[in-house]
Design an enzyme around this catalytic site. Sequence first.
Site, PDB file in Angstrom:
ATOM      1  N   ARG A  24       9.012   3.415 -11.190  1.00 36.79           N
ATOM      2  CA  ARG A  24       9.163   2.972  -9.800  1.00 36.79           C
ATOM      3  C   ARG A  24      10.400   2.099  -9.606  1.00 36.79           C
ATOM      4  O   ARG A  24      10.388   1.168  -8.790  1.00 36.79           O
ATOM      5  CB  ARG A  24       7.925   2.196  -9.333  1.00 36.79           C
ATOM      6  CG  ARG A  24       6.630   2.971  -9.378  1.00 36.79           C
ATOM      7  CD  ARG A  24       6.465   3.798  -8.113  1.00 36.79           C
ATOM      8  NE  ARG A  24       5.129   4.325  -8.016  1.00 36.79           N
ATOM      9  CZ  ARG A  24       4.225   3.946  -7.110  1.00 36.79           C
ATOM     10  NH1 ARG A  24       4.531   3.036  -6.228  1.00 36.79           N
ATOM     11  NH2 ARG A  24       3.045   4.498  -7.092  1.00 36.79           N
ATOM     12  N   ARG A  28      10.195  -0.996  -3.198  1.00 34.31           N
ATOM     13  CA  ARG A  28      10.191  -2.076  -2.202  1.00 34.31           C
ATOM     14  C   ARG A  28      10.727  -3.412  -2.677  1.00 34.31           C
ATOM     15  O   ARG A  28      11.045  -4.268  -1.869  1.00 34.31           O
ATOM     16  CB  ARG A  28       8.758  -2.258  -1.673  1.00 34.31           C
ATOM     17  CG  ARG A  28       8.360  -1.178  -0.698  1.00 34.31           C
ATOM     18  CD  ARG A  28       6.873  -1.176  -0.492  1.00 34.31           C
ATOM     19  NE  ARG A  28       6.224  -0.789  -1.747  1.00 34.31           N
ATOM     20  CZ  ARG A  28       4.929  -0.647  -1.910  1.00 34.31           C
ATOM     21  NH1 ARG A  28       4.111  -0.881  -0.915  1.00 34.31           N
ATOM     22  NH2 ARG A  28       4.434  -0.282  -3.071  1.00 34.31           N
ATOM     23  N   ARG A  37      13.817   2.399   4.309  1.00 37.52           N
ATOM     24  CA  ARG A  37      12.445   2.658   4.751  1.00 37.52           C
ATOM     25  C   ARG A  37      12.160   2.097   6.152  1.00 37.52           C
ATOM     26  O   ARG A  37      11.244   2.564   6.840  1.00 37.52           O
ATOM     27  CB  ARG A  37      11.456   2.107   3.729  1.00 37.52           C
ATOM     28  CG  ARG A  37      11.268   3.036   2.523  1.00 37.52           C
ATOM     29  CD  ARG A  37      10.335   4.218   2.830  1.00 37.52           C
ATOM     30  NE  ARG A  37       8.946   3.779   2.845  1.00 37.52           N
ATOM     31  CZ  ARG A  37       8.213   3.637   3.925  1.00 37.52           C
ATOM     32  NH1 ARG A  37       8.719   3.898   5.106  1.00 37.52           N
ATOM     33  NH2 ARG A  37       6.959   3.240   3.841  1.00 37.52           N
ATOM     34  N   ASP A  73       7.323  11.586  -4.907  1.00 45.58           N
ATOM     35  CA  ASP A  73       6.016  11.008  -5.195  1.00 45.58           C
ATOM     36  C   ASP A  73       5.172  12.100  -5.829  1.00 45.58           C
ATOM     37  O   ASP A  73       5.503  13.282  -5.719  1.00 45.58           O
ATOM     38  CB  ASP A  73       5.344  10.485  -3.915  1.00 45.58           C
ATOM     39  CG  ASP A  73       4.152   9.592  -4.239  1.00 45.58           C
ATOM     40  OD1 ASP A  73       4.361   8.403  -4.528  1.00 45.58           O
ATOM     41  OD2 ASP A  73       3.014  10.101  -4.248  1.00 45.58           O
ATOM     42  N   TYR A 150      -7.021  12.231  -6.621  1.00 46.69           N
ATOM     43  CA  TYR A 150      -6.609  11.951  -5.236  1.00 46.69           C
ATOM     44  C   TYR A 150      -7.151  13.007  -4.281  1.00 46.69           C
ATOM     45  O   TYR A 150      -7.587  12.702  -3.166  1.00 46.69           O
ATOM     46  CB  TYR A 150      -5.086  11.888  -5.133  1.00 46.69           C
ATOM     47  CG  TYR A 150      -4.542  10.530  -5.473  1.00 46.69           C
ATOM     48  CD1 TYR A 150      -4.627   9.479  -4.559  1.00 46.69           C
ATOM     49  CD2 TYR A 150      -3.978  10.283  -6.701  1.00 46.69           C
ATOM     50  CE1 TYR A 150      -4.146   8.224  -4.883  1.00 46.69           C
ATOM     51  CE2 TYR A 150      -3.492   9.026  -7.034  1.00 46.69           C
ATOM     52  CZ  TYR A 150      -3.577   8.002  -6.115  1.00 46.69           C
ATOM     53  OH  TYR A 150      -3.113   6.758  -6.433  1.00 46.69           O
TER      54      TYR A 150
HETATM   55  O1  CP3 Z   1       9.758   5.791 -10.297  1.00 48.69           O
HETATM   56  C1  CP3 Z   1      10.454   5.995  -9.269  1.00 48.69           C
HETATM   57  O2  CP3 Z   1      11.297   5.191  -8.850  1.00 48.69           O
HETATM   58  C2  CP3 Z   1      10.305   7.330  -8.560  1.00 48.69           C
HETATM   59  C3  CP3 Z   1       9.474   7.273  -7.417  1.00 48.69           C
HETATM   60  C4  CP3 Z   1       7.958   7.280  -7.527  1.00 48.69           C
HETATM   61  C5  CP3 Z   1       7.141   6.921  -6.440  1.00 48.69           C
HETATM   62  N1  CP3 Z   1       5.858   7.188  -6.749  1.00 48.69           N
HETATM   63  C6  CP3 Z   1       7.637   6.379  -5.173  1.00 48.69           C
HETATM   64  C7  CP3 Z   1       6.709   5.655  -4.283  1.00 48.69           C
HETATM   65  C8  CP3 Z   1       7.107   7.694  -8.558  1.00 48.69           C
HETATM   66  C9  CP3 Z   1       7.432   8.143  -9.974  1.00 48.69           C
HETATM   67  C10 CP3 Z   1       5.783   7.648  -8.030  1.00 48.69           C
HETATM   68  C11 CP3 Z   1       4.602   8.074  -8.805  1.00 48.69           C
HETATM   69  C12 CP3 Z   1       3.273   7.830  -8.250  1.00 48.69           C
HETATM   70  N2  CP3 Z   1       2.867   7.875  -6.933  1.00 48.69           N
HETATM   71  C13 CP3 Z   1       2.131   7.579  -9.034  1.00 48.69           C
HETATM   72  C14 CP3 Z   1       2.110   7.525 -10.531  1.00 48.69           C
HETATM   73  C15 CP3 Z   1       2.673   6.260 -11.040  1.00 48.69           C
HETATM   74  C16 CP3 Z   1       1.736   5.095 -10.929  1.00 48.69           C
HETATM   75  O3  CP3 Z   1       2.134   4.116 -10.277  1.00 48.69           O
HETATM   76  O4  CP3 Z   1       0.665   5.148 -11.516  1.00 48.69           O
HETATM   77  C17 CP3 Z   1       1.044   7.425  -8.167  1.00 48.69           C
HETATM   78  C18 CP3 Z   1      -0.391   7.116  -8.569  1.00 48.69           C
HETATM   79  C19 CP3 Z   1       1.519   7.629  -6.844  1.00 48.69           C
HETATM   80  C20 CP3 Z   1       0.727   7.639  -5.594  1.00 48.69           C
HETATM   81  C21 CP3 Z   1       1.183   6.613  -4.643  1.00 48.69           C
HETATM   82  N3  CP3 Z   1       2.353   6.678  -3.935  1.00 48.69           N
HETATM   83  C22 CP3 Z   1       0.499   5.438  -4.278  1.00 48.69           C
HETATM   84  C23 CP3 Z   1      -0.822   4.988  -4.826  1.00 48.69           C
HETATM   85  C24 CP3 Z   1       1.299   4.801  -3.324  1.00 48.69           C
HETATM   86  C25 CP3 Z   1       0.932   3.567  -2.527  1.00 48.69           C
HETATM   87  C26 CP3 Z   1       0.910   2.362  -3.360  1.00 48.69           C
HETATM   88  C27 CP3 Z   1       2.291   1.808  -3.445  1.00 48.69           C
HETATM   89  O5  CP3 Z   1       2.728   1.504  -4.564  1.00 48.69           O
HETATM   90  O6  CP3 Z   1       2.883   1.647  -2.391  1.00 48.69           O
HETATM   91  C28 CP3 Z   1       2.476   5.561  -3.158  1.00 48.69           C
HETATM   92  C29 CP3 Z   1       3.635   5.250  -2.282  1.00 48.69           C
HETATM   93  C30 CP3 Z   1       4.952   5.142  -2.977  1.00 48.69           C
HETATM   94  N4  CP3 Z   1       5.444   6.037  -3.890  1.00 48.69           N
HETATM   95  C31 CP3 Z   1       5.932   4.140  -2.754  1.00 48.69           C
HETATM   96  C32 CP3 Z   1       7.028   4.465  -3.569  1.00 48.69           C
HETATM   97  C33 CP3 Z   1       8.336   3.719  -3.660  1.00 48.69           C
HETATM   98  C34 CP3 Z   1       5.838   3.014  -1.755  1.00 48.69           C
HETATM   99  C35 CP3 Z   1       6.180   3.577  -0.443  1.00 48.69           C
HETATM  100  C36 CP3 Z   1       6.663   2.515   0.527  1.00 48.69           C
HETATM  101  O7  CP3 Z   1       5.796   1.810   1.084  1.00 48.69           O
HETATM  102  O8  CP3 Z   1       7.873   2.421   0.731  1.00 48.69           O
END
Ligand code: CP3
Length: 350
Positions: A24, A28, A37, A73, A150
């Site tokens: 990640r 943010r 965003r 994502d 999910y």
């Molecule tokens: O690593 C990176 O920089 C690449 C981008 C990336 C995102 N999600 C962007 C994202 C990656 C590799 C993921 C993987 C992901 N997404 C996982 C597996 C990794 C982990 O954390 O276990 C999972 C379970 C998700 C599902 C997901 N997406 C959730 C649960 C959420 C909401 C919680 C959160 O952290 O905000 C997201 C949204 C998300 N995916 C954001 C980002 C940057 C936040 C979005 C925002 O509010 O701007």
Amino acid sequence: MTNDRFLRACRREPVDATPIWLMRQAGRYMAEYRAVRAQHTMLDVIRTPELACEITLQPVDAFELDAAIIFADILPILIGMGLDLDFVKGEGPAIGNPIASPADVDALRTPPAAENLPFTLDAIRLVRRELDGRIPLIGFSGAPFTLASYAIEGGGSKNHVKVKTFMHAEPDAWARLMDKLAQVVGDYLVAQAEAGAQALQVFDSWAGILSPRDYREKALPYAQRVVARAQSAGVPVIYFGTDLNGMLPDLVQTGADVIGVDWRIAIDDAWARLGPVVAVQGNLDPVTLFAPWERIAPAVDDILARTAGRAGHIFNLGHGILPGTPVDHVRRLAEYVHERSAALQRESER
Ligand code: CP3
């Protein structure tokens, strides 16, 4: 390639300094990310290759990182299968029509990645061009179990009652669901490699909610299948999950080149249980980065001391970087990992 430390470590080849990237790493905690965003929804960013490319490069331009990861994502793959996914502000992902019956499983479509997620494949091509060989680009997907979780829960979940109940009560429909997910995920991973991703990470973030026995029977065979498909594209594959430290030998059975470990285990202990056949990625507690730098450095030293002298360590956090993480600590972390590991390397050569 100018800097191929990360790919060399994936193959357990010697490196001049330990490579580092952060799960990640685009997100943010960076003001540049929040600025984009503020103008676009999460799904819009993912579906617009120019924006996904811009965000992918933000951390790479700001910090000494040894790999980029494509901004996307794990969940949008479910949209083309027929699920209504949205990212709800402040709540995370939500699926309007979660899977509740065997008939719902049979209604799922299995479109090829080029049709389902063409924007991410385009974003990969764009990022490769922009990186111009500076560092490698990682592609990724969710693993079948984590996506099933999910798809059935409809979002995040505390006790995972729905997914576990479905898995036990509907074993045939479970197998069909996991088959479909393994098919679309495998195709997506191969398509990302063909578009230019030089390594692939499979996120099985929720697999640790399973007992070892259920993991082996209900999740592992499908993880094995997608890892093998991904490797058929000729790139190294990283398999990552959390809370899996009781099942480390099983994780080797995924066949992945690299296993990501969380911070709940000492990294040398994890590596001993995994055995010598895999590279290891991890495992600083992401919350450590909120501490004063004077507390962070010893935690990094400890990880490097435990992995010193072994080819195949990729420095990372034990899970994704958290919103609110001090940006200056991320910058110093990347520099420090390189400096310290290079110094240890020189000492051991003397
Ligand atoms: O690593 C990176 O920089 C690449 C981008 C990336 C995102 N999600 C962007 C994202 C990656 C590799 C993921 C993987 C992901 N997404 C996982 C597996 C990794 C982990 O954390 O276990 C999972 C379970 C998700 C599902 C997901 N997406 C959730 C649960 C959420 C909401 C919680 C959160 O952290 O905000 C997201 C949204 C998300 N995916 C954001 C980002 C940057 C936040 C979005 C925002 O509010 O701007």
